[in-house]
Design a protein around this motif. Structure first.
Motif, short mmCIF file in Angstrom:
data_model
loop_
_atom_site.label_atom_id
_atom_site.label_comp_id
_atom_site.label_asym_id
_atom_site.label_seq_id
_atom_site.Cartn_x
_atom_site.Cartn_y
_atom_site.Cartn_z
N ASP A 199 0.87 -1.18 0.00
CA ASP A 199 0.00 0.00 0.00
C ASP A 199 0.90 1.23 0.00
O ASP A 199 1.05 1.90 1.02
N PRO A 200 1.55 1.55 -1.15
CA PRO A 200 2.56 2.60 -1.19
C PRO A 200 2.06 3.99 -0.80
O PRO A 200 2.84 4.83 -0.37
N ASP A 201 0.78 4.24 -0.91
CA ASP A 201 0.22 5.54 -0.53
C ASP A 201 -0.33 5.54 0.89
O ASP A 201 -0.92 6.53 1.32
N ALA A 202 -0.19 4.43 1.60
CA ALA A 202 -0.65 4.27 2.98
C ALA A 202 -2.12 4.63 3.14
O ALA A 202 -2.53 5.21 4.15
N GLU A 203 -2.93 4.26 2.16
CA GLU A 203 -4.35 4.57 2.19
C GLU A 203 -5.08 3.84 3.31
O GLU A 203 -6.10 4.32 3.81
N GLU A 252 4.52 1.91 2.44
CA GLU A 252 5.42 2.81 1.74
C GLU A 252 5.89 2.14 0.46
O GLU A 252 5.63 0.95 0.24
N LYS A 253 6.56 2.89 -0.37
CA LYS A 253 7.06 2.34 -1.62
C LYS A 253 8.18 1.34 -1.32
O LYS A 253 8.97 1.54 -0.40
N ASP A 275 -5.21 -0.71 -2.85
CA ASP A 275 -5.44 0.73 -2.86
C ASP A 275 -6.65 1.02 -3.73
O ASP A 275 -7.20 0.13 -4.39
N THR A 333 -7.02 2.50 -6.53
CA THR A 333 -6.83 2.23 -7.95
C THR A 333 -6.90 0.74 -8.24
O THR A 333 -7.50 0.32 -9.23
N TYR A 387 -1.15 1.96 -12.87
CA TYR A 387 -0.60 3.31 -12.91
C TYR A 387 -1.31 4.16 -13.96
O TYR A 387 -1.48 5.36 -13.78
N LYS A 426 -4.49 5.20 -12.34
CA LYS A 426 -4.23 6.17 -11.26
C LYS A 426 -4.12 7.59 -11.82
O LYS A 426 -4.58 8.54 -11.21
N LYS A 427 -3.54 7.71 -13.01
CA LYS A 427 -3.42 9.02 -13.65
C LYS A 427 -4.78 9.57 -14.07
O LYS A 427 -4.94 10.75 -14.28
#
Length: 157
Positions: A29-33, A78-79, A101, A103, A119, A122-123
């Protein structure tokens, strides 16, 4: 989608992986949502361990020795570090990957198979956050669509 719905979907996804026989699941969960929700998750046959900020040796010890008879869900908020500096790379490689996440959930709802589309979607989150537009796009999407085809369908909506 509400936070409660997301938590229920996360629990279902993790339970499915654990029931499939995966002893170690790596939740990225790289965005820590969902960092706040991790403490509330409990599984009868698995331990949930937060990787971020913990000592790598302690995590390895817990996964390989202390939890040898139980399944483990490793949560990383985190990433991922570069492979050459990742002390948990061996565990990361053999663990079943899991992403939940917003997305990833949108991608799952659209039924898209290619993980590389995450990705790309996500954009386009601003477009996809509208329930009406998302519903109309979902009616047009095919599981094997690529970035170009998805963008054309977004324009059509």
């Amino acid at each position: 989608m509400s936070d409660t719905d997301a938590i229920v979907r996360i629990e279902q996804g993790l339970t499915k992986l654990l029931a499939a026989g995966h002893r170690v699941v790596w939740w990225s969960d790289p965005d820590a949502e969902f960092a706040d929700a991790v403490q509330s998750l409990t599984f009868p046959t698995a331990d949930v361990i937060a990787v971020s900020g913990a000592a790598a040796l302690a995590i390895k010890r817990r996964v390989e020795l202390e939890s040898a008879g139980r399944s483990v869900v490793l949560y990383e908020a985190e990433k991922a570090p570069a492979p050459e500096s990742d002390w948990l790379l061996d565990i990361r490689r053999y663990a079943a990957p899991f992403a939940a996440d917003a997305t990833a959930m949108m991608q799952q709802d659209l039924g898209l198979r290619q993980s590389s589309l995450r990705y790309h979607l996500k954009k386009r989150a601003a477009f996809l956050n509208s329930k009406d537009r998302f519903k109309r796009l979902a009616e047009l999407i095919h599981p094997d669509d690529n970035e170009l085809i998805i963008d054309a369908k977004i324009w059509a909506v």
